[in-house]
Design a protein around this motif. Structure first.
Motif, PDB file in Angstrom:
ATOM      1  N   ASN A  65       0.857  -1.213  -0.052  1.00 31.90           N
ATOM      2  CA  ASN A  65       0.070   0.035   0.113  1.00 31.90           C
ATOM      3  C   ASN A  65       0.942   1.084  -0.031  1.00 31.90           C
ATOM      4  OD1 ASN A  65      -2.424  -1.354  -0.118  1.00 31.90           O
ATOM      5  ND2 ASN A  65      -2.502  -1.615   2.327  1.00 31.90           N
ATOM      6  N   ARG A  66       1.934   1.306   0.796  1.00 34.60           N
ATOM      7  CA  ARG A  66       2.817   2.377   0.734  1.00 34.60           C
ATOM      8  C   ARG A  66       3.637   2.553  -0.556  1.00 34.60           C
ATOM      9  NH1 ARG A  66       3.941   0.961   6.365  1.00 34.60           N
ATOM     10  NH2 ARG A  66       5.672  -0.481   5.502  1.00 34.60           N
ATOM     11  N   LEU A  67       3.982   1.669  -1.092  1.00 30.54           N
ATOM     12  CA  LEU A  67       4.588   1.558  -2.567  1.00 30.54           C
ATOM     13  C   LEU A  67       3.500   2.182  -3.398  1.00 30.54           C
ATOM     14  CD1 LEU A  67       6.735  -1.747  -2.681  1.00 30.54           C
ATOM     15  CD2 LEU A  67       7.519   0.632  -2.768  1.00 30.54           C
ATOM     16  N   LEU A  68       2.285   1.679  -3.382  1.00 30.28           N
ATOM     17  CA  LEU A  68       1.268   2.247  -4.252  1.00 30.28           C
ATOM     18  C   LEU A  68       1.019   3.669  -4.199  1.00 30.28           C
ATOM     19  CD1 LEU A  68      -1.525  -0.521  -4.518  1.00 30.28           C
ATOM     20  CD2 LEU A  68      -0.261   0.672  -6.427  1.00 30.28           C
ATOM     21  N   THR A  69       0.807   4.114  -2.851  1.00 32.97           N
ATOM     22  CA  THR A  69       0.835   5.479  -2.658  1.00 32.97           C
ATOM     23  C   THR A  69       1.834   6.246  -3.098  1.00 32.97           C
ATOM     24  OG1 THR A  69      -0.565   5.008  -0.593  1.00 32.97           O
ATOM     25  CG2 THR A  69       0.518   7.325  -0.845  1.00 32.97           C
ATOM     26  N   TYR A  70       3.122   5.877  -2.899  1.00 29.79           N
ATOM     27  CA  TYR A  70       4.396   6.625  -3.520  1.00 29.79           C
ATOM     28  C   TYR A  70       4.225   6.626  -5.007  1.00 29.79           C
ATOM     29  CZ  TYR A  70       9.434   7.626  -4.345  1.00 29.79           C
ATOM     30  OH  TYR A  70      10.404   7.985  -4.680  1.00 29.79           O
ATOM     31  N   ALA A  71       3.989   5.272  -5.682  1.00 30.77           N
ATOM     32  CA  ALA A  71       3.967   5.343  -7.168  1.00 30.77           C
ATOM     33  C   ALA A  71       2.985   6.316  -7.883  1.00 30.77           C
ATOM     34  CB  ALA A  71       3.462   4.180  -7.564  1.00 30.77           C
ATOM     35  N   LEU A  72       1.834   6.273  -6.912  1.00 31.68           N
ATOM     36  CA  LEU A  72       0.689   7.199  -7.580  1.00 31.68           C
ATOM     37  C   LEU A  72       1.083   8.707  -7.215  1.00 31.68           C
ATOM     38  CD1 LEU A  72      -2.543   5.433  -6.279  1.00 31.68           C
ATOM     39  CD2 LEU A  72      -1.899   6.055  -8.612  1.00 31.68           C
ATOM     40  N   LYS A  73       1.882   9.006  -6.349  1.00 29.18           N
ATOM     41  CA  LYS A  73       2.168  10.282  -6.082  1.00 29.18           C
ATOM     42  C   LYS A  73       3.094  10.931  -6.928  1.00 29.18           C
ATOM     43  CE  LYS A  73       3.739  13.364  -2.093  1.00 29.18           C
ATOM     44  NZ  LYS A  73       4.217  13.172  -0.715  1.00 29.18           N
ATOM     45  N   HIS A  74       4.277   9.877  -7.227  1.00 34.13           N
ATOM     46  CA  HIS A  74       5.338  10.419  -8.269  1.00 34.13           C
ATOM     47  C   HIS A  74       5.147   9.944  -9.577  1.00 34.13           C
ATOM     48  CE1 HIS A  74       6.901  10.578  -3.820  1.00 34.13           C
ATOM     49  NE2 HIS A  74       7.720  11.496  -4.578  1.00 34.13           N
TER      50      HIS A  74
END
Length: 229
Positions: free
Chosen positions: A112-121
């Motif tokens: 979930n953290r990686l997904l959030t990071y990927a969407l943000k960046h």
């Protein structure tokens, strides 16, 4: 019936459920192209990412299945798998709910953290599709149960590949058109899915019994290796 064909249909029918569960994530990934064919290319890339992850998970589960196959436990695993799938289908038919484990939530926190990071960046459709494949999904678990019943890691990866390809058409159309299937249609198909699960579970159960029925329930040799027809 060919197991890869079964995997494809599990993915095809289950993709209606996927649109409701994973669709919002897919819709949240923006495409910055003005030309329609580039938008479609982005969505194809996203869905290919999911298929790659499913195939990778199939390879991992296939390594376990291979050891079970060599140990002569494959038919027992098929029976257990069938019972679990039937139980899951009946629980949905009887509307029995189970509490979710906090352990699973902790295990999924990094994804979930990686997904959030990927969407943000703005990591791109392929990266988000790859990560999406690791998110919890009952139909992915159902497919993995089928994959572990194959005879080799390659066959297991192939099984999950065809499962992913089954989810591809509806998910692609949904992500391009922002969800062309209405809630009423999804509810109608979801109501029929428990019956499909029970039938699939019965197939695994009969398959594991080794009744010497070609294609349906192969016999078992004394060496513990299933006869392939």
């Amino acid at each position: 019936m060919n197991t890869n064909l079964i995997a494809f249909f599990i993915g095809l029918f289950g993709s209606v459920h996927c649109i409701g569960m994973c669709g919002p994530l897919a819709f949240a990934v923006p495409s910055f192209h003005s030309r329609w064919w580039l938008v479609v290319a982005d969505k194809i890339t996203y869905n290919l990412g999911r298929v790659i992850t499913y195939s990778f998970l199939g390879l991992l589960i296939g390594l376990l299945g291979r050891q079970l196959w060599l140990a002569g436990l494959q038919q027992g695993v098929s029976i257990i798998s069938g019972v679990l799938i039937i139980a899951a289908g009946l629980s949905r038919l009887l509307k029995i709910k189970f509490s979710q484990s906090g352990f699973i939530s902790k295990m999924l926190a990094p994804v979930n953290r990686l997904l959030t990071y990927a969407l943000k960046h703005k990591a791109g459709h392929l990266a988000i599709g790859l990560l999406n494949g690791f998110l919890p999904c009952g139909f992915v678990y159902l497919a993995l149960v089928g994959a572990v019943n194959t005879s080799s890691p390659f066959a297991s990866a192939q099984y999950m590949f065809w499962f992913g390809m089954g989810t591809f058409p509806l998910m692609l159309i949904a992500t391009v058109s922002s969800g062309f299937i209405g809630p009423a249609v999804r509810r109608s198909i979801n109501r029929g899915m428990p019956y499909v699960m029970v039938c699939l579970g019965l197939w695994f159960l009969v398959r594991g019994l080794g009744l010497n029925i070609p294609y349906l329930s192969p016999a078992k040799q004394s060496s513990g290796v299933t006869i392939c027809h």
